[in-house]
Enzyme design. Sequence first.
Site, PDB file in Angstrom:
ATOM      1  N   CYS A 143       0.648  -1.156   0.128  1.00 24.72           N
ATOM      2  CA  CYS A 143       0.113  -0.175   0.249  1.00 24.72           C
ATOM      3  C   CYS A 143       1.029   1.454   0.052  1.00 24.72           C
ATOM      4  O   CYS A 143       2.176   1.051   0.445  1.00 24.72           O
ATOM      5  CB  CYS A 143      -0.732  -0.460   1.378  1.00 24.72           C
ATOM      6  SG  CYS A 143      -2.207  -1.764   1.443  1.00 24.72           S
ATOM      7  N   ASP A 144       0.353   2.574   0.129  1.00 23.26           N
ATOM      8  CA  ASP A 144       1.035   3.831  -0.305  1.00 23.26           C
ATOM      9  C   ASP A 144      -0.206   4.429   0.516  1.00 23.26           C
ATOM     10  O   ASP A 144      -1.043   4.814  -0.485  1.00 23.26           O
ATOM     11  CB  ASP A 144       1.910   3.998  -1.621  1.00 23.26           C
ATOM     12  CG  ASP A 144       2.450   2.757  -1.933  1.00 23.26           C
ATOM     13  OD1 ASP A 144       3.792   3.072  -2.289  1.00 23.26           O
ATOM     14  OD2 ASP A 144       2.273   2.371  -2.563  1.00 23.26           O
TER      15      ASP A 144
END
Length: 424
Positions: A6-7
């Site tokens: 994820c970011d």
Amino acid sequence: MEPFSCDTFVALPPATVDNRIIFGKNSDRLYDEVQEVVYFPAVVHDNLGERLKCTYIEIDQVPETYAVVLSRPAWLWGAEMGANEHGVCIGNEAVWGREEVCDEEALLGMDLVRLGLERADTAEKALNVIVDLLEKYGQGGNCTEGRMVFSYHNSFMIADRNEAWILETAGKYWAAEKVQEGVRNISNQLSITTKIAWEHPDMRNYAKRKGWWDGKKEFDFAAAYSYLDTAKMITSSGRYCEGYKLLNKHKGNITFETMMEILRDKPSGINMEGEFLTTASMVSILPQDSSLPCIHFFTGTPDPERSVFKPFIFVPHISQLLDTSSPTFELEDLVKKKSHFKPDRRHPLYQKHQQALEVVNNNEEKAKIMLDNMRKLEKELFREMESILQNKHLDVEKIVNLFPQCTKDEIQIYQSNLSVKVSS
């Protein structure tokens, strides 16, 4: 561990325009996992003897919980990302390091996201809620549904109208960094180095006992608790570095639309494709002027480049988000007990989105028509939201149905595209 990814991003003045804090996250999960967007109102809990059932374990309830909007894998209690009525936003990331991951069922990082939002009216208070729960109940358990067992430690981005906090964990140990200006991102690695505002009281001693820190040089959390060369973090390849570059490229001019473009970026790997892909996205506008509403955009569908960011604003008596709510199943307990049964959790928006994408994947003309209509809808929504922020006027009666109506408009685009005939 790059596939499980994820970011999460935050930009604060002076990196942004109009004195706004901008929060954004891509949730990257297994390609067939459905993510729903759901709303839960504020509740006063009179019977504090009742226990709260999270994904795997029960914990003590609190006297009052705040209204929240969540984007979450439809099989669990917690959330990948979300916001509450007080303008607090939280997103979490999977992280790994030297400390062994616990497979024993405890609180998931995603449970801690929801608990932080339900129980805190500022980012700093949410940080305290999460670390207190981490100390009391621990973190652990399978983070996927059914077919595979996968566990991890967690990092969190927590933001409100005034500031942001990064919280990174390794088992029960943790460090927190305060962000008051500029830009910051987290990905699937520990990233707090020497800029530590708060920490677990035994964090340094534990690292010293394990031989991860000699007790003499300046303490570096990521270097001690992971295998990273922190001197190369922002120059090496990988999504953390790519996210850092994209934020800094736009520093000084970052808007909510800039954040959406970052989340849609495929060359960087931030908009992920493949067996693990971006299953849902979120962007929030948190004005520092408290007289203005916070606005939270959610896709509720995979691939932000081929999705619509739809706005949500907290007002009393919100209409339920039926088109982005997944069906529930009586067999939930079987699923939690690692049954091979995997129910169909697709909500109405997800179904129409996937059906439309299947059609346009083989038809360039249909694809262009559909994407043009999606962008047209999105741009109109952006204009309306910007007008609310500039004119300081909120039509509460309309806002009650804002997200549900936007979702219906998006579904209509997909239905029209499924039925339209184009020249061959």
